[in-house]
Design a protein around this motif. Structure first.
Motif, mmCIF file in Angstrom:
data_model
loop_
_atom_site.group_PDB
_atom_site.id
_atom_site.type_symbol
_atom_site.label_atom_id
_atom_site.label_comp_id
_atom_site.label_asym_id
_atom_site.label_seq_id
_atom_site.Cartn_x
_atom_site.Cartn_y
_atom_site.Cartn_z
ATOM 1 N N VAL A 188 0.857 -1.191 0.000
ATOM 2 C CA VAL A 188 0.000 0.000 0.000
ATOM 3 C C VAL A 188 0.891 1.238 0.000
ATOM 4 O O VAL A 188 1.863 1.310 0.756
ATOM 5 C CB VAL A 188 -0.910 0.038 1.261
ATOM 6 N N LEU A 189 0.567 2.195 -0.849
ATOM 7 C CA LEU A 189 1.304 3.463 -0.901
ATOM 8 C C LEU A 189 0.299 4.599 -0.765
ATOM 9 O O LEU A 189 -0.530 4.808 -1.648
ATOM 10 C CB LEU A 189 2.039 3.581 -2.241
ATOM 11 N N THR A 190 0.367 5.308 0.375
ATOM 12 C CA THR A 190 -0.587 6.390 0.644
ATOM 13 C C THR A 190 0.090 7.738 0.457
ATOM 14 O O THR A 190 1.213 7.944 0.922
ATOM 15 C CB THR A 190 -1.138 6.257 2.081
ATOM 16 N N GLU A 191 -0.602 8.651 -0.205
ATOM 17 C CA GLU A 191 -0.090 10.003 -0.404
ATOM 18 C C GLU A 191 -1.200 10.977 -0.053
ATOM 19 O O GLU A 191 -2.383 10.646 -0.210
ATOM 20 C CB GLU A 191 0.364 10.184 -1.860
ATOM 21 N N MET A 192 -0.827 12.174 0.422
ATOM 22 C CA MET A 192 -1.879 13.101 0.861
ATOM 23 C C MET A 192 -1.456 14.547 0.721
ATOM 24 O O MET A 192 -0.278 14.857 0.561
ATOM 25 C CB MET A 192 -2.241 12.842 2.316
ATOM 26 N N GLU A 193 -2.464 15.433 0.798
ATOM 27 C CA GLU A 193 -2.197 16.859 0.837
ATOM 28 C C GLU A 193 -3.166 17.465 1.844
ATOM 29 O O GLU A 193 -4.311 17.016 1.936
ATOM 30 C CB GLU A 193 -2.441 17.465 -0.544
ATOM 31 N N GLY A 194 -2.704 18.460 2.594
ATOM 32 C CA GLY A 194 -3.632 19.080 3.541
ATOM 33 C C GLY A 194 -2.939 20.054 4.455
ATOM 34 O O GLY A 194 -1.741 20.323 4.338
ATOM 35 N N GLU A 195 -3.717 20.595 5.384
ATOM 36 C CA GLU A 195 -3.227 21.522 6.401
ATOM 37 C C GLU A 195 -2.989 20.740 7.683
ATOM 38 O O GLU A 195 -3.333 19.560 7.760
ATOM 39 C CB GLU A 195 -4.301 22.590 6.680
ATOM 40 N N ALA A 196 -2.482 21.444 8.706
ATOM 41 C CA ALA A 196 -2.159 20.759 9.957
ATOM 42 C C ALA A 196 -3.391 20.120 10.596
ATOM 43 O O ALA A 196 -3.319 19.050 11.191
ATOM 44 C CB ALA A 196 -1.519 21.740 10.926
ATOM 45 N N SER A 197 -4.569 20.765 10.463
ATOM 46 C CA SER A 197 -5.732 20.267 11.194
ATOM 47 C C SER A 197 -6.670 19.437 10.326
ATOM 48 O O SER A 197 -7.560 18.763 10.839
ATOM 49 C CB SER A 197 -6.509 21.444 11.777
ATOM 50 N N GLN A 198 -6.512 19.478 9.016
ATOM 51 C CA GLN A 198 -7.497 18.817 8.154
ATOM 52 C C GLN A 198 -6.831 18.440 6.836
ATOM 53 O O GLN A 198 -6.155 19.261 6.231
ATOM 54 C CB GLN A 198 -8.663 19.782 7.887
ATOM 55 N N VAL A 199 -7.062 17.206 6.390
ATOM 56 C CA VAL A 199 -6.495 16.839 5.094
ATOM 57 C C VAL A 199 -7.396 17.349 3.976
ATOM 58 O O VAL A 199 -8.608 17.492 4.149
ATOM 59 C CB VAL A 199 -6.293 15.313 4.938
ATOM 60 N N SER A 200 -6.783 17.631 2.848
ATOM 61 C CA SER A 200 -7.553 18.033 1.677
ATOM 62 C C SER A 200 -7.927 16.772 0.892
ATOM 63 O O SER A 200 -9.097 16.529 0.624
ATOM 64 C CB SER A 200 -6.694 18.989 0.847
#
Ligand code: BTN
Length: 322
Positions: A188-200
């Motif tokens: 599994v390869l997970t990638e993400m984008e977001g701010e400190a309190s909430q993912v986009s």
């Protein structure tokens, strides 16, 4: 697949149903029904015209509409015969605002694994990347990676394979003779984008060697075909998506589900962190997906004088008992 075509397909699956009845039921013209039926035939569905109307007589082995048919989870499917990386395509969709879409490919020409490695992705595997917009802080996103590993493990077990999870997120067939503690079936390869309190957005990419020929596998990898024979990739993906959907609805239960399927907990392990190696007994996993290793050495370990080290990422080897 758009909603009307999905509704036409569902109706044909329960058919026979006449064109006019379908047009009435879906509030579209008869010509529109005919166009949808033709499009489904072009996509490989076998739609027979019988005295009582249309009926679905056959479903393609794989592909977007085939996976969506009967799928009990709210994911749309974007299918490709070949794509460099489903994660790359999922990231593009995520940047455009998509949610709850799974990008599927028969093969990848530039599949990516953890730590910048290549991921071999021949035809016959399940290469799938989910685009998610979870209501979670970034610190809880690892639970989605753990959930994906649980979902794949359950689908593999349902297919008759003795699968278990090896930290950090590999699905393996445990084997003491294998140097790494098991033959690898999936990653599994997970990638993400977001701010400190909430993912986009989060992209959870899952690669499973399903109907992959043993000759096409690298190193000590294995496949469902090698362990238990060929299965329907369509049904396999549906099971993974349905199980993942259940797990993400109850993220508090994910950690225990992961622990119950873990081959690593209770094992002597050696974790290569790059700059150092940690060796000891794996005693737990945290909600951040980190492995807790009891090194037995209270001096060289964490500041609190405990002999436990918490390792966040690395290559893990299962060692034979001392
Ligand atoms: C690992 O190194 O164990 C993780 C492998 C993840 C591979 C999958 S296949 C689908 C998705 N697309 C990619 O390029 N990588 C992930």
């Amino acid at each position: 697949m758009n909603d009307t075509r999905r509704a036409v397909l569902d109706a044909l699956a329960e058919g026979p149903v006449t064109g006019p009845a379908l047009a009435d039921r879906l509030d579209v013209s008869r010509a529109a029904v005919w166009k949808h039926v033709e499009a489904l035939r072009d996509a490989g569905f076998d739609v027979d015209s019988v005295d009582d109307g249309y009926v679905l007589a056959g479903v393609p082995d794989y592909g977007g509409p085939a996976v969506e048919l009967g799928l009990d989870a709210p994911f749309g499917v974007e299918y490709h015969d070949a794509v460099p990386s489903t994660n790359d395509r999922a990231r593009e969709l995520a940047a455009d605002g998509a949610r709850d879409v799974v990008v599927l490919a028969d093969r990848q020409t530039g599949g990516r694994g953890r730590r910048g490695r290549e991921w071999s992705s021949p035809s016959g595997g399940v290469w799938a990347s989910l685009v998610l917009r979870p209501d979670l802080p970034p610190a809880r996103v690892p639970l989605l990676t753990l959930a994906a590993a649980v979902a794949v493990t359950d689908a593999a077990r349902e297919a008759g394979v003795d699968a278990a999870i090896k930290w950090p997120n590999d699905v393996v067939v445990p084997d003491e003779d294998s140097e790494r503690g098991g033959r690898k079936l999936a990653g599994v390869l997970t990638e993400m984008e977001g701010e400190a309190s909430q993912v986009s957005w989060v992209v959870v990419g899952t690669g499973v060697n399903v109907n992959v020929d043993p000759g096409d596998l690298e190193g000590d990898a294995t496949s469902i075909r090698a362990e238990a024979g060929n299965v329907s990739r369509r049904v396999f993906v549906q099971r993974v998506l349905e199980r993942f959907d259940e797990l993400r609805a109850d993220t508090d239960g994910v950690l225990d589900a992961w622990r119950e399927r873990a081959a690593t907990i209770g094992q002597r392990v050696r974790v290569d962190l790059g700059e150092e190696t940690v060796e000891g007994e794996a005693v737990d996993v945290t909600e951040h997906g980190a492995l807790v290793v009891d090194t037995g050495d209270s001096d060289g370990s964490d500041d609190d004088g405990s002999s436990e080290r918490v390792v966040h990422s690395g290559d893990c080897q299962h060692l034979r008992p001392a």
